[in-house]
Design an enzyme around this catalytic site. Structure first.
Site, PDB file in Angstrom:
ATOM      1  N   ALA A 129      64.703  68.752  65.150  1.00 27.71           N
ATOM      2  CA  ALA A 129      63.838  69.867  64.747  1.00 27.71           C
ATOM      3  C   ALA A 129      62.491  69.971  65.450  1.00 27.71           C
ATOM      4  O   ALA A 129      61.980  71.072  65.644  1.00 27.71           O
ATOM      5  CB  ALA A 129      63.609  69.812  63.243  1.00 27.71           C
ATOM      6  N   ALA A 130      61.842  68.849  65.792  1.00 32.70           N
ATOM      7  CA  ALA A 130      60.472  68.919  66.331  1.00 32.70           C
ATOM      8  C   ALA A 130      60.451  69.719  67.637  1.00 32.70           C
ATOM      9  O   ALA A 130      61.406  69.646  68.410  1.00 32.70           O
ATOM     10  CB  ALA A 130      59.935  67.509  66.562  1.00 32.70           C
ATOM     11  N   GLY A 148      59.372  72.104  65.578  1.00 32.84           N
ATOM     12  CA  GLY A 148      59.511  72.881  64.352  1.00 32.84           C
ATOM     13  C   GLY A 148      59.616  74.376  64.503  1.00 32.84           C
ATOM     14  O   GLY A 148      59.670  75.098  63.500  1.00 32.84           O
ATOM     15  N   GLY A 149      59.663  74.887  65.721  1.00 35.96           N
ATOM     16  CA  GLY A 149      59.711  76.341  65.936  1.00 35.96           C
ATOM     17  C   GLY A 149      60.943  76.996  65.327  1.00 35.96           C
ATOM     18  O   GLY A 149      60.851  78.056  64.697  1.00 35.96           O
ATOM     19  N   ASP A 171      63.680  64.471  62.693  1.00 36.67           N
ATOM     20  CA  ASP A 171      63.280  63.993  64.011  1.00 36.67           C
ATOM     21  C   ASP A 171      63.152  62.485  63.945  1.00 36.67           C
ATOM     22  O   ASP A 171      62.763  61.925  62.916  1.00 36.67           O
ATOM     23  CB  ASP A 171      61.966  64.600  64.486  1.00 36.67           C
ATOM     24  CG  ASP A 171      61.756  64.345  65.977  1.00 36.67           C
ATOM     25  OD1 ASP A 171      62.224  65.170  66.787  1.00 36.67           O
ATOM     26  OD2 ASP A 171      61.165  63.306  66.332  1.00 36.67           O
ATOM     27  N   ASP A 207      66.903  58.950  62.608  1.00 39.63           N
ATOM     28  CA  ASP A 207      67.862  59.224  63.675  1.00 39.63           C
ATOM     29  C   ASP A 207      68.934  60.147  63.111  1.00 39.63           C
ATOM     30  O   ASP A 207      69.595  59.803  62.121  1.00 39.63           O
ATOM     31  CB  ASP A 207      68.484  57.904  64.144  1.00 39.63           C
ATOM     32  CG  ASP A 207      69.400  58.083  65.354  1.00 39.63           C
ATOM     33  OD1 ASP A 207      69.958  59.187  65.524  1.00 39.63           O
ATOM     34  OD2 ASP A 207      69.561  57.118  66.115  1.00 39.63           O
ATOM     35  N   CYS A 230      68.741  74.383  75.917  1.00 35.25           N
ATOM     36  CA  CYS A 230      67.900  75.234  76.777  1.00 35.25           C
ATOM     37  C   CYS A 230      68.247  74.955  78.242  1.00 35.25           C
ATOM     38  O   CYS A 230      67.369  74.777  79.075  1.00 35.25           O
ATOM     39  CB  CYS A 230      66.422  75.036  76.495  1.00 35.25           C
ATOM     40  SG  CYS A 230      65.853  73.328  76.650  1.00 35.25           S
TER      41      CYS A 230
END
Length: 473
Positions: free
Chosen positions: A293-294, A296-297, A316, A343, A411
């Protein structure tokens, strides 16, 4: 007593030596002042360590006493040199006597910084650029390297209009690597997949200065008020054609200093990051897991899409990143995200309605924003990442309810990290099916497999992939 005395003498001499070295290091560091000095310092560290440009530059921008104009120039030079390093090095290698690649880092990067200004910026006279580079190198390395700097730069300036690159008809890969400033292994790989014309378009897009994209936070502000605020400070914008929650700004500005950023009216986020969130198709009241998640966007956008009703569990591995995520979510007024430092592969809980796996990847879809990635990655990195990506998707599949959905996203534009992972998973898990992404997003970003695959040159956003998998039983 004599032994102790001797030991003390040795210890004392070592201490003096360390202090002397520290003082020398400090005095050298003090020479890396001003825009170009700091730029060379950052470039040295990017080249010699595993450090990423973004973090080094952010630190210098926050801790230097440069004015706003100089900070903008520092940002431009560091990004520009790393973005165009392949072309700069090709030119410098042709004028440098000996192997430019083996020159000392300070000399290499001082030449790159100066040549970038000569080739791509036009506000500073060429003679001033040369003089400043020569003075800088002389202070750090002495007269001989300074003379080399002077000769190389003046010879390039004299020949600037007649510079030659590899002939694409003789060696297309060498031409693409030098002219478009990408590593040869990537040029070869992409030509085989996309063909020359599309590769040139892709590399051109990667070399463009990134646009600034904001995501409206509708937990704090409605669309009409947000657009009025943008107009009130003369920020020209356009609404994304792919997702109306995202706004593209036509100028770069110090947006984080605007009071409405600190008040959480918007997040700085690329449009591509919203795609997997739309693909989740969340509803208020659901339980959603964001496995990686980090910062957090995506968790924040999911909470927004759920009207801050339900629960989002955000994982995270590192406590420091969880704290960063907490700060971001508090600013945005998100109240339904439960953050856990663990983890993801070891996480256990009741089953979720939706699971997002935003997997660690090569990042090769984000080269416009993070140009240093192309110089830090190689083919082996892609191969090393696929086992972890497979494990994370496997884990996600064990945490979703029957009838629920798992969204896998990256990405990157590399097939092994994208549909290759999905294809392998579906072969081994007959209780899952691939859902068609065109039900949830604009069809132009959906590929022939029914997955999202954005491409920078075609879609004017980062290259990113998302696939939606439904658990049937």
């Amino acid at each position: 007593m004599l032994i102790l005395s001797g030991a003390f003498t040795i210890f004392r001499s070592l201490s003096i030596q360390r202090i002397t070295m520290a003082l020398e290091h400090h005095s050298v560091e003090n020479l890396f002042t001003g825009v170009r000095g700091i730029a060379v310092k950052i470039l040295n560290r990017v080249e010699r360590t595993e450090s990423y440009m973004e973090k080094l530059l952010d630190y210098e921008l926050r801790h230097s006493d440069l004015n706003g104009q100089d900070k903008a120039l520092l940002y431009e030079i560091v990004h520009g040199v790393i973005r165009w390093m392949g072309r700069l090095d090709w030119i410098l290698s042709g004028f440098y006597k000996g192997q430019f690649s083996k020159a000392i880092p300070v000399l290499k990067n001082a030449l790159r910084v100066a040549l970038y200004q000569v080739m791509f910026l036009d506000k500073i006279p060429e003679y001033a650029i040369v003089n400043e580079a020569v003075d800088f190198v002389k202070k750090l390395q002495g007269q001989k390297p300074a003379d080399i700097t002077n000769a190389v730069l003046r010879n390039i300036i004299r020949s600037k209009n007649g510079l030659r690159y590899p002939d694409p008809n003789e060696n297309l890969i060498s031409y693409l690597a030098a002219y478009y400033s990408h590593p040869s292994w990537l040029a070869k790989r992409w030509v085989e997949r996309y063909g020359r014309e599309n590769v040139e378009a892709l590399m051109t897009a990667n070399n463009e200065r990134p646009t600034l994209t904001l995501r409206i936070n509708q937990l704090k502000v409605d669309r009409q008020e947000f657009e009025s605020l943008l107009q009130s400070v003369n920020l020209k914008y356009s609404v994304s054609q792919y997702n109306k929650d995202f706004y593209k700004l036509q100028i770069l500005t110090n947006i984080q200093s605007w009071q409405y950023f600190s008040e959480g009216y918007f997040a700085i986020q690329d449009e591509s990051t919203g795609m997997p969130c739309l693909l989740l198709d969340v509803k208020p009241g659901m339980r959603v897991l964001d496995m990686c998640a980090a910062p957090g966007g995506k968790s924040a956008y999911i909470a927004d899409l759920m009207n801050n009703s339900g629960e989002v569990v955000a994982l995270d591995k590192f406590e420091s990143r969880v704290k960063l995520m907490q700060s971001n979510l508090e600013r945005l007024g998100v109240g339904i995200v439960k953050m856990v430092a663990t983890d993801a592969l070891e996480f256990e809980d009741e089953l979720f309605d939706r699971v997002l796996v935003d997997a660690p990847c090569s990042g090769l879809g984000t080269l416009s924003k993070k140009p240093d990635i192309k110089w830090k990655r190689d083919l082996l990195d892609i191969k090393k990442l696929t086992p972890l990506q497979t494990e994370l998707l496997e884990k996600a599949s064990s945490l979703v309810k029957v009838g629920g959905a798992v969204v896998y996203s990256t990405c990157t534009i590399e097939p092994e990290e994208n549909f290759g992972i999905i294809e392998k998973f579906l072969d081994e898990h007959k209780n899952f099916m691939l859902d068609d992404a065109s039900k949830f997003v604009v069809k132009t970003v959906v590929d022939e497999n029914g997955c999202i695959q954005s491409l920078p040159y075609r879609d004017k956003m980062d290259g990113a992939f998302s696939a939606r998998l439904i658990r049937k039983e």
